[in-house]
Design a protein around this motif. Sequence first.
Motif, mmCIF file in Angstrom:
data_model
loop_
_atom_site.group_PDB
_atom_site.id
_atom_site.type_symbol
_atom_site.label_atom_id
_atom_site.label_comp_id
_atom_site.label_asym_id
_atom_site.label_seq_id
_atom_site.Cartn_x
_atom_site.Cartn_y
_atom_site.Cartn_z
ATOM 1 N N UNK A 231 97.439 -16.145 37.383
ATOM 2 C CA UNK A 231 98.313 -15.027 37.765
ATOM 3 C C UNK A 231 97.459 -13.856 38.259
ATOM 4 N N UNK A 232 97.704 -13.372 39.477
ATOM 5 C CA UNK A 232 96.888 -12.253 39.969
ATOM 6 C C UNK A 232 97.142 -10.973 39.176
ATOM 7 N N UNK A 233 96.105 -10.179 39.021
ATOM 8 C CA UNK A 233 96.229 -8.880 38.340
ATOM 9 C C UNK A 233 96.548 -7.829 39.393
ATOM 10 N N UNK A 234 97.085 -6.733 38.965
ATOM 11 C CA UNK A 234 97.301 -5.636 39.922
ATOM 12 C C UNK A 234 96.905 -4.298 39.316
ATOM 13 N N UNK A 235 96.533 -3.396 40.192
ATOM 14 C CA UNK A 235 96.319 -1.995 39.811
ATOM 15 C C UNK A 235 97.400 -1.193 40.509
ATOM 16 N N UNK A 236 98.167 -0.460 39.720
ATOM 17 C CA UNK A 236 99.281 0.329 40.257
ATOM 18 C C UNK A 236 98.941 1.800 40.021
ATOM 19 N N UNK A 237 98.973 2.592 41.079
ATOM 20 C CA UNK A 237 98.641 4.020 40.967
ATOM 21 C C UNK A 237 99.814 4.824 41.510
ATOM 22 N N UNK A 238 100.305 5.759 40.723
ATOM 23 C CA UNK A 238 101.403 6.601 41.201
ATOM 24 C C UNK A 238 101.213 8.024 40.688
ATOM 25 N N UNK A 239 101.311 9.020 41.562
ATOM 26 C CA UNK A 239 101.222 10.404 41.088
ATOM 27 C C UNK A 239 102.469 10.764 40.276
ATOM 28 N N UNK A 240 102.293 11.610 39.266
ATOM 29 C CA UNK A 240 103.453 12.001 38.465
ATOM 30 C C UNK A 240 104.402 12.912 39.250
ATOM 31 N N UNK A 241 103.862 13.601 40.252
ATOM 32 C CA UNK A 241 104.714 14.556 40.966
ATOM 33 C C UNK A 241 105.179 14.012 42.310
ATOM 34 N N UNK A 242 105.171 12.721 42.454
ATOM 35 C CA UNK A 242 105.590 12.143 43.740
ATOM 36 C C UNK A 242 106.092 10.721 43.515
ATOM 37 N N UNK A 243 107.023 10.284 44.345
ATOM 38 C CA UNK A 243 107.492 8.903 44.207
ATOM 39 C C UNK A 243 106.560 7.887 44.876
ATOM 40 N N UNK A 244 105.516 8.366 45.538
ATOM 41 C CA UNK A 244 104.612 7.443 46.231
ATOM 42 C C UNK A 244 103.858 6.561 45.236
ATOM 43 N N UNK A 245 103.441 5.417 45.684
ATOM 44 C CA UNK A 245 102.649 4.554 44.809
ATOM 45 C C UNK A 245 101.788 3.609 45.645
ATOM 46 N N UNK A 246 100.732 3.139 45.000
ATOM 47 C CA UNK A 246 99.855 2.142 45.629
ATOM 48 C C UNK A 246 99.740 0.985 44.646
ATOM 49 N N UNK A 247 99.884 -0.212 45.140
ATOM 50 C CA UNK A 247 99.664 -1.375 44.278
ATOM 51 C C UNK A 247 98.643 -2.276 44.958
#
Lengths: 119, 299
Positions: free
Chosen positions: A59-75
């Motif tokens: 199963x691939x791992x992921x790193x999920x990054x999201x700012x608390x003050x924005x709905x944007x995210x990077x996975x």
Amino acid sequence: MDSDPTTERLRSLIAKITYLTTKGEIQWERQLDSAHRYARWNNNLLILGPDVSSADHRTPRYLFITPFDSPDCIEISSDRADLGAAVLALVGAVESVTAQTPPSDPFSITPELIDRLTQ
Amino acid sequence: MSTEFPLSDEAQHLSQIPMFRQLDNVELENLAEGVDQVTYKAGETVFHEHDHGDALYVVESGSIRIWVRDEDTQEITLSELKPGEFFGELSVFDGGERSANATATVDTVLHRLSREDFQKFLVKYPDAAVDVIREIGARMRQTNALVSQRVTRNINREMDEKMTFGQRIADKVASFGGSWAFIGLYSGALLIWMTVNSLILSRMGKGPDGAQWDPYPYILLNLMLSMTAALQAPIIMMSQNRAGEKDRLAAEQDFKVNLKSELMLEELIRKDRAREAQLDQLLRAFNSQQDPAGGLTRP
């Protein structure tokens, strides 16, 4: 292999997070019975997943990054040819620093909670 | 038609902006008379959402962030405008309120064109109107994409987009195999098969050597049923695996959203408590300088 500037920036971001993790400047937390790891960093939420044991290499791992003050995210997934190795290096670093950390149990019945409810 | 006289600074700036490139020098000078050059420091607001819109702006230098607040009062950046791009056109068209906030992200110089002048300009140069409409269309698409990204990921749709042909077939078979229609059809087929073999072929369908097509106990039918079951089982398992994967992704998504919400709430409560403490401190300081009977109390 040439890579685009965005990939390079993501690679250096992951390297920075890995470095700060090994230095202890990013505190990763884990919950009881969960393989997820999460941390707060510069008003961002970092999550390492999924909720399967790191011994499961299929199963691939992921790193999920999201700012608390924005709905944007990077996975970023470890099955990406260009960034997969960096994600797995971060997973290894986080696993090693959190191995001795006791997991938190959000559903535990603590004396403090009972005191608060019975006051 | 172009003229040879040198352009004023304002007209020179306007000539660099894509929307005004089709204008000749006289027209640029005429337009420049109605255009004001305005300067904003980094962080300064050009206009707020709901302000009355009376002008269109074109970025000369610097950068403008167009943003709104969503239901969670989070700022959502709709676009970052660079030199040559324009904004504020919606209110200029309909005379309504501003639909978003505009803030300079760095020191910025803008050209400000009043509503009347802009409308006159568009009437006189329909090609420019087409450019403006094209740009508005592109922005609407961009906003739609942002809004759909803002909504929590739709795992069902993502899975559907990645489905292979075999997986689609497996889902259809599993869906049909688990329906009353399948049970009805299957039972009907079995009944017909047995009835035809027991009542019709046993009397009229025998060959010259007296052999009959699948007589009781219907061995051929049993063979076909076994084959159907043997094929159906892995197909249904494929579909179940996919459903399991979909559930796993949905659980992952829920975890991310819940964790973020929980930690944000923790932070908000912490800030709220800190503000309460500050407020108490301020009230105490204020009351200590007042007559005790006339002192303020927290609601």
